[in-house]
Design a protein around this motif. Structure first.
Motif, PDB file in Angstrom:
ATOM      1  N   PHE A 107      30.025  37.350   4.931  1.00  0.00           N
ATOM      2  CA  PHE A 107      28.790  37.331   5.697  1.00  0.00           C
ATOM      3  C   PHE A 107      27.998  38.588   5.340  1.00  0.00           C
ATOM      4  N   ASN A 108      26.681  38.476   5.334  1.00  0.00           N
ATOM      5  CA  ASN A 108      25.864  39.641   5.020  1.00  0.00           C
ATOM      6  C   ASN A 108      24.645  39.694   5.938  1.00  0.00           C
ATOM      7  N   THR A 120      25.202  37.452  26.487  1.00  0.00           N
ATOM      8  CA  THR A 120      26.385  36.626  26.706  1.00  0.00           C
ATOM      9  C   THR A 120      27.628  37.353  26.197  1.00  0.00           C
ATOM     10  N   THR A 121      28.749  37.068  26.829  1.00  0.00           N
ATOM     11  CA  THR A 121      30.016  37.614  26.348  1.00  0.00           C
ATOM     12  C   THR A 121      30.295  37.120  24.935  1.00  0.00           C
ATOM     13  N   ALA A 122      29.833  35.909  24.627  1.00  0.00           N
ATOM     14  CA  ALA A 122      30.001  35.365  23.277  1.00  0.00           C
ATOM     15  C   ALA A 122      29.365  36.280  22.237  1.00  0.00           C
ATOM     16  N   ASN A 123      28.148  36.734  22.493  1.00  0.00           N
ATOM     17  CA  ASN A 123      27.468  37.613  21.543  1.00  0.00           C
ATOM     18  C   ASN A 123      28.163  38.960  21.446  1.00  0.00           C
ATOM     19  N   PHE A 124      28.669  39.455  22.557  1.00  0.00           N
ATOM     20  CA  PHE A 124      29.432  40.705  22.542  1.00  0.00           C
ATOM     21  C   PHE A 124      30.654  40.583  21.634  1.00  0.00           C
ATOM     22  N   LEU A 125      31.397  39.478  21.763  1.00  0.00           N
ATOM     23  CA  LEU A 125      32.577  39.269  20.924  1.00  0.00           C
ATOM     24  C   LEU A 125      32.211  39.131  19.458  1.00  0.00           C
ATOM     25  N   LEU A 126      31.103  38.448  19.196  1.00  0.00           N
ATOM     26  CA  LEU A 126      30.645  38.298  17.813  1.00  0.00           C
ATOM     27  C   LEU A 126      30.358  39.658  17.192  1.00  0.00           C
ATOM     28  N   GLY A 127      29.763  40.549  17.988  1.00  0.00           N
ATOM     29  CA  GLY A 127      29.449  41.881  17.485  1.00  0.00           C
ATOM     30  C   GLY A 127      30.687  42.700  17.162  1.00  0.00           C
ATOM     31  N   ILE A 128      31.765  42.479  17.908  1.00  0.00           N
ATOM     32  CA  ILE A 128      33.015  43.183  17.617  1.00  0.00           C
ATOM     33  C   ILE A 128      33.673  42.620  16.363  1.00  0.00           C
ATOM     34  N   ALA A 129      33.715  41.287  16.277  1.00  0.00           N
ATOM     35  CA  ALA A 129      34.418  40.638  15.174  1.00  0.00           C
ATOM     36  C   ALA A 129      33.660  40.748  13.847  1.00  0.00           C
ATOM     37  N   PRO A 131      30.417  42.763  12.894  1.00  0.00           N
ATOM     38  CA  PRO A 131      29.264  43.628  13.150  1.00  0.00           C
ATOM     39  C   PRO A 131      28.148  43.483  12.112  1.00  0.00           C
ATOM     40  N   GLN A 132      28.490  42.915  10.934  1.00  0.00           N
ATOM     41  CA  GLN A 132      27.474  42.742   9.898  1.00  0.00           C
ATOM     42  C   GLN A 132      26.519  41.597  10.194  1.00  0.00           C
ATOM     43  N   LEU A 133      26.876  40.741  11.156  1.00  0.00           N
ATOM     44  CA  LEU A 133      25.997  39.614  11.500  1.00  0.00           C
ATOM     45  C   LEU A 133      24.940  40.084  12.496  1.00  0.00           C
ATOM     46  N   VAL A 134      23.855  40.592  11.971  1.00  0.00           N
ATOM     47  CA  VAL A 134      22.787  41.144  12.816  1.00  0.00           C
ATOM     48  C   VAL A 134      21.532  40.268  12.814  1.00  0.00           C
ATOM     49  N   ASN A 135      21.495  39.274  11.913  1.00  0.00           N
ATOM     50  CA  ASN A 135      20.330  38.386  11.828  1.00  0.00           C
ATOM     51  C   ASN A 135      20.548  37.220  12.787  1.00  0.00           C
ATOM     52  N   ALA A 274      32.647  52.109  24.678  1.00  0.00           N
ATOM     53  CA  ALA A 274      33.063  52.835  23.476  1.00  0.00           C
ATOM     54  C   ALA A 274      32.144  52.555  22.297  1.00  0.00           C
ATOM     55  N   LEU A 275      31.621  51.338  22.233  1.00  0.00           N
ATOM     56  CA  LEU A 275      30.728  50.950  21.141  1.00  0.00           C
ATOM     57  C   LEU A 275      29.266  51.255  21.446  1.00  0.00           C
ATOM     58  N   GLY A 276      29.009  51.810  22.607  1.00  0.00           N
ATOM     59  CA  GLY A 276      27.638  52.125  22.988  1.00  0.00           C
ATOM     60  C   GLY A 276      26.809  50.897  23.293  1.00  0.00           C
ATOM     61  N   LEU A 277      27.475  49.787  23.683  1.00  0.00           N
ATOM     62  CA  LEU A 277      26.775  48.524  23.910  1.00  0.00           C
ATOM     63  C   LEU A 277      26.435  48.279  25.379  1.00  0.00           C
ATOM     64  N   ALA A 278      26.898  49.156  26.258  1.00  0.00           N
ATOM     65  CA  ALA A 278      26.607  48.983  27.678  1.00  0.00           C
ATOM     66  C   ALA A 278      26.633  50.340  28.364  1.00  0.00           C
ATOM     67  N   PRO A 279      25.806  50.521  29.381  1.00  0.00           N
ATOM     68  CA  PRO A 279      25.798  51.798  30.107  1.00  0.00           C
ATOM     69  C   PRO A 279      27.028  51.943  30.989  1.00  0.00           C
TER      70      PRO A 279
END
Length: 288
Positions: A107-108, A120-129, A131-135, A274-279
């Motif tokens: 993936f790029n 969504t929690t789904a998007n949070f998990l996607l970002g962990i698994a 992180p290159q999927l930003v589009n 830890a990932l800076g994704l939530a306050p």
């Protein structure tokens, strides 16, 4: 200002039209249990709409993604009852082109993925698994399969009942992000919870928690009781898929989070911080 300050006993309640939520709340909103003098003004919204309304404190009680709760904890506290957690219940990353079906595919930044909401929690998990999927393209969860089939997106992040139907449409699973989370943490995946406004009286918050638990317990004891109500909000879903959906997302954690459920939620919060994704918040997360 909460609804109850207007000298009535009607609370604003928001949840999704999905079978797990209508199954849980049927007995409560239709007074199949003793609601102890409370009544509810109900709004039905998709999960990301519920998340965004929680940020604006629009509901007294609301379903929301646990990841969204990380951004709303200053104003809401979690009930012990009504949540969706579990093993084997996570969101799926899927594709229409088999070239993506190997999870080692590269993936790029140009890979387009449809997601059911930013918070969504789904998007949070996607970002962990991945992180290159930003589009990412935000869309209604029920539109993601169609967008994949039309070629407008490369990958789709699906939740809810779509996990039961994607294969019938010729789509392919890349990874179950619930499995990914379980291997990473040895915890159930916390998908969504029920939160109540912190500024409501403590006695009222405890009453609502008790009533939601009773509503879940009534639904388990009388699984056919809410069938017409559940079906009326389930769109084109077959009864078989409807009950698979309920069996998957309504379980012991829906009656009470317990220590295991709370630990899973705390783990999600810790990862997000830890990932800076939530306050961070100094407020307690749980009602009891």
């Amino acid at each position: 200002m909460s609804t109850l300050t207007n000298n009535n006993n009607k609370l604003k309640l928001g949840f999704s039209p999905c079978p797990n939520d209508t199954f849980i709340f049927d007995a409560l909103i239709h007074h199949k249990i003793d609601t102890e003098g409370l009544d509810f003004e109900v709004s039905y919204e998709d999960v990301e709409s519920l998340n965004n309304k929680a940020f604006g404190k629009e509901a007294d009680i609301t379903k929301l993604s646990f990841y969204a709760y990380a951004h709303a904890a200053e104003n809401y506290v979690l009930l012990d009852a009504g949540s969706a957690l579990g093993f084997g219940v996570g969101p799926l990353l899927i594709c229409s082109d088999k070239k993506w079906a190997d999870i080692h595919a590269e993936f790029n930044l140009d890979t387009i993925v449809g997601i059911p909401g930013k918070y969504t929690t789904a998007n949070f998990l996607l970002g962990i698994a991945f992180p290159q999927l930003v589009n990412k393209r935000i869309m209604l969860f029920s539109d993601i399969e169609r967008e994949l089939l039309s070629g407008k997106i490369d990958l789709g992040l699906i939740i809810h009942e779509n996990r039961f139907t994607y294969q019938e449409k010729g789509l392919h699973k890349i990874i179950d992000l619930g499995d990914f989370w379980e291997k990473e943490t040895s915890s159930p995946i916390p998908l969504g919870g029920i939160a109540i406004r912190r500024d409501l009286p403590d006695e009222l918050k405890q009453k609502v928690n008790r009533l939601v638990r009773k509503s879940v317990e009534y639904a388990f004891a009388n699984p056919q009781s809410g069938l017409d109500f559940i079906r009326s909000h389930a769109q084109e879903m077959s009864e078989e898929v409807m009950y698979k959906h309920i069996e998957l997302y309504v379980n012991r954690f829906s009656v009470d989070l317990g220590e295991t459920g709370r630990r899973a939620i705390n783990t999600l919060f810790d990862r997000a911080h830890a990932l800076g994704l939530a306050p961070k918040t100094n407020k307690k997360l749980f009602l009891n």
